[in-house]
Design a protein around this motif. Structure first.
Motif, PDB file in Angstrom:
ATOM      1  N   LEU A 193       0.730  -1.110   0.023  1.00 55.75           N
ATOM      2  CA  LEU A 193       0.040  -0.230  -0.070  1.00 55.75           C
ATOM      3  C   LEU A 193       0.826   1.278  -0.029  1.00 55.75           C
ATOM      4  CD1 LEU A 193       0.389   1.142   3.046  1.00 55.75           C
ATOM      5  CD2 LEU A 193      -1.510  -0.621   3.604  1.00 55.75           C
ATOM      6  N   SER A 195       0.549   4.187   1.955  1.00 58.29           N
ATOM      7  CA  SER A 195       1.049   4.745   3.234  1.00 58.29           C
ATOM      8  C   SER A 195      -0.096   4.308   4.306  1.00 58.29           C
ATOM      9  CB  SER A 195       1.282   6.097   3.014  1.00 58.29           C
ATOM     10  OG  SER A 195       1.464   6.996   4.554  1.00 58.29           O
ATOM     11  N   LEU A 196       0.313   4.011   5.262  1.00 58.97           N
ATOM     12  CA  LEU A 196      -0.862   3.887   6.456  1.00 58.97           C
ATOM     13  C   LEU A 196      -1.202   5.262   7.055  1.00 58.97           C
ATOM     14  CD1 LEU A 196       1.135   1.070   8.246  1.00 58.97           C
ATOM     15  CD2 LEU A 196      -1.057   0.847   7.004  1.00 58.97           C
ATOM     16  N   HIS A 201      -6.176   3.493   2.714  1.00 56.86           N
ATOM     17  CA  HIS A 201      -5.320   2.559   2.494  1.00 56.86           C
ATOM     18  C   HIS A 201      -5.533   1.553   3.674  1.00 56.86           C
ATOM     19  CE1 HIS A 201      -2.540   5.066  -0.251  1.00 56.86           C
ATOM     20  NE2 HIS A 201      -3.954   5.030  -0.738  1.00 56.86           N
ATOM     21  N   ARG A 202      -5.670   2.082   4.913  1.00 54.32           N
ATOM     22  CA  ARG A 202      -5.944   1.488   5.926  1.00 54.32           C
ATOM     23  C   ARG A 202      -7.178   0.603   6.010  1.00 54.32           C
ATOM     24  NH1 ARG A 202      -5.189   5.665  10.101  1.00 54.32           N
ATOM     25  NH2 ARG A 202      -7.008   4.649  10.920  1.00 54.32           N
ATOM     26  N   GLU A 224       3.578  -3.812   3.174  1.00 58.85           N
ATOM     27  CA  GLU A 224       4.695  -3.093   2.911  1.00 58.85           C
ATOM     28  C   GLU A 224       4.217  -1.745   2.443  1.00 58.85           C
ATOM     29  OE1 GLU A 224       7.924  -3.320   3.705  1.00 58.85           O
ATOM     30  OE2 GLU A 224       7.804  -5.538   4.233  1.00 58.85           O
ATOM     31  N   GLU A 225       4.860  -0.486   2.859  1.00 59.09           N
ATOM     32  CA  GLU A 225       4.404   0.643   2.299  1.00 59.09           C
ATOM     33  C   GLU A 225       5.227   1.005   1.175  1.00 59.09           C
ATOM     34  OE1 GLU A 225       2.895   3.611   5.632  1.00 59.09           O
ATOM     35  OE2 GLU A 225       4.659   2.530   6.524  1.00 59.09           O
ATOM     36  N   CYS A 226       4.906   1.788  -0.100  1.00 60.09           N
ATOM     37  CA  CYS A 226       5.585   1.987  -1.115  1.00 60.09           C
ATOM     38  C   CYS A 226       5.477   3.520  -1.580  1.00 60.09           C
ATOM     39  CB  CYS A 226       5.169   0.932  -2.177  1.00 60.09           C
ATOM     40  SG  CYS A 226       3.696   1.465  -2.995  1.00 60.09           S
ATOM     41  N   GLU A 227       5.112   4.182  -0.774  1.00 57.54           N
ATOM     42  CA  GLU A 227       4.738   5.722  -1.130  1.00 57.54           C
ATOM     43  C   GLU A 227       4.133   5.860  -2.340  1.00 57.54           C
ATOM     44  OE1 GLU A 227       8.196   8.188  -0.074  1.00 57.54           O
ATOM     45  OE2 GLU A 227       8.687   6.489   1.523  1.00 57.54           O
ATOM     46  N   ASP A 228       3.343   5.013  -3.011  1.00 58.54           N
ATOM     47  CA  ASP A 228       2.780   4.954  -4.147  1.00 58.54           C
ATOM     48  C   ASP A 228       3.863   5.303  -5.425  1.00 58.54           C
ATOM     49  OD1 ASP A 228       0.265   4.767  -3.389  1.00 58.54           O
ATOM     50  OD2 ASP A 228      -0.529   6.701  -3.468  1.00 58.54           O
ATOM     51  N   LYS A 236      10.294  -3.292  -2.620  1.00 57.65           N
ATOM     52  CA  LYS A 236       9.625  -3.729  -1.521  1.00 57.65           C
ATOM     53  C   LYS A 236       9.224  -5.203  -2.195  1.00 57.65           C
ATOM     54  CE  LYS A 236       9.444  -0.377   1.495  1.00 57.65           C
ATOM     55  NZ  LYS A 236       9.750  -0.465   2.837  1.00 57.65           N
TER      56      LYS A 236
END
Length: 340
Positions: A193, A195-196, A201-202, A224-228, A236
C-alpha cells in the motif's frame, strides 16, 4: 420571476434536485424529474444564465485543489474531469488554484493548505493525510467558512462538509473475495500500500484481512508501504519474494502496481496472482503479460466531476450537498473487459 426555490417547495424536493433536473446534471428518479419538469413548465420557468453568471462573477468564487497526484497515474482521469468542469464554469468566474504533491509529506500538505487559505479560497478539494494536524487545518478552514470536500480519501473526525470517493472497506473485501475465487488454496499473500497515513489505504487493508480470516488456509506474509512509487514498489516486492519464497499472491491497495509487477516478472514468478486497483495503461500492459489477473475500478472521472460539481453548486448556486458522502462503486475489471 419563478425561482428554483419556489419549484422545490411546490414539488416537495430539495433545491439541488431541481437544479440537477433543470440543468441535466446527475441522476434523479424519473418520477421526481417528471414532477419538476411539469411544474417548471406549468409556471413558465425560464433560466437566466447570463444573469446567474454575472451574479456569480461578483462573488469571485475561488477553489483550491490539493491532490497527492504527482507520479500517480490514477489521478490523470480525476484531473482531466476536474479541468473540464473548471473550463465549463469559467463563465461564472470560478477560479481554481491547482496544487499537487508527490508522496505523503505531512509538513508540505499543511504548508500548502496555509498557502491556499492566504490566497483567499472559498472552497478546498483535498486528498488528505489522515493526521491530527490535517484535521486541525481542515477544521480551521471550515471555521473560516471555507467549504471543504475530501476527494478519493476521507479523514477521520474532521468537520469537512463532503467526501467524494470509493468505498475503501468494500474494496478490500471485494479484492479478498476475488482472490479466493481465482486462486487455488492455500494462499500465501503479501500486501502493498501507499501509506498507512491514508485512511482509505488502512480501510482497504482491514477489509481485506477481515474477509480473508474466513479462508481455511490463508497465510499473511505482511504489508509494505511503497509511497505510491513504482520504484519503491519494485524493491519492496523484490525483497518480499526473497523473504517469502512461498508467496503466491499479492494485493496492491493503491498505486505501485507496475513496479510490483515488474518485480514479479524479474523474478520469473508467473505463478503469482495479483489483484490491484485502477485500469491505467501500465496495468493493462501487465494484464496482457499475464502478471496482473484483475483490477478494481474506482471511477476516477466521476470522482473528479462530482467533486467540482458539489463545489460549484455550493459556491455559485448556494446549494449544500444532499449527502455527507458520494460513494463510487468498486467494479471488477479483467483483461477481457478493459480491452473493450
Amino acid at each position: 420571476m419563478v425561482t428554483i426555490k419556489q419549484i422545490a417547495e411546490l414539488c416537495g424536493v430539495s433545491r439541488g434536485t431541481v437544479d440537477r433536473v433543470l440543468n441535466g446534471r446527475g441522476k434523479v428518479k424519473p418520477e421526481k424529474a417528471k414532477l419538476v419538469l411539469d411544474m417548471a413548465a406549468k409556471l413558465h420557468y425560464h433560466p437566466n444564465p447570463a444573469g446567474k453568471a454575472l451574479a456569480a462573477r461578483k462573488k469571485h468564487p475561488t477553489v483550491g485543489v490539493l491532490l497527492l497526484s504527482e507520479g500517480v497515474h490514477f489521478f490523470d482521469d480525476v484531473l482531466s474531469a476536474m479541468h473540464h468542469m473548471a473550463d465549463k464554469y469559467d463563465s461564472y468566474g470560478l477560479k481554481v488554484i491547482w496544487r499537487s504533491m508527490r508522496g505523503f509529506n505531512l509538513d508540505k500538505q499543511c504548508a500548502i493548505i496555509d498557502e491556499l487559505r492566504e490566497q483567499g479560497i472559498n472552497a478546498l478539494i483535498i486528498d488528505p493525510l489522515n493526521h491530527p494536524r490535517i484535521i486541525q487545518k481542515i477544521d480551521e478552514c471550515v471555521a473560516d467558512k471555507i467549504f471543504v470536500v475530501t476527494l478519493n480519501n476521507d479523514i477521520e473526525a474532521s468537520h469537512r462538509q463532503c467526501y467524494v470517493g470509493p468505498n475503501y472497506p468494500n474494496g478490500g473485501k471485494t479484492a479478498a473475495a476475488l482472490l479466493c475465487m481465482i486462486h487455488p488454496q492455500p494462499l500465501h499473500t503479501g500486501v502493498l500500500l501507499g501509506s498507512l497515513q491514508m485512511l482509505g489505504h488502512r480501510q482497504r487493508l482491514d477489509g481485506f484481512l477481515e474477509t480473508m480470516q474466513e479462508h481455511p488456509d490463508f497465510h499473511f506474509c505482511g504489508v509494505e508501504e511503497c509511497e505510491d512509487d513504482d520504484m519503491i514498489a519494485y524493491e519492496k516486492v523484490r525483497q518480499l519474494l526473497l523473504d517469502h519464497p512461498e508467496l503466491n499472491s499479492i494485493f496492491i491497495i493503491s498505486a505501485g502496481a507496475y513496479g510490483a509487477a515488474r518485480a514479479v516478472l524479474a523474478a520469473g514468478r508467473k505463478d503469482i496472482t495479483m489483484i490491484v486497483f485502477d485500469t491505467i495503461p501500465t496495468t493493462i500492459e501487465m494484464m496482457k503479460k499475464g502478471i496482473i489477473q484483475a483490477a478494481l475500478y474506482q471511477h476516477p472521472h466521476q470522482q473528479g466531476q462530482r467533486a467540482m460539481q458539489v463545489v460549484f453548486d455550493y459556491l455559485v448556486n448556494g446549494i449544500a450537498p444532499e449527502r455527507d458522502k458520494y460513494i463510487m462503486r468498486n467494479e471488477i475489471r479483467i483483461l477481457q473487459n478493459v480491452e473493450g
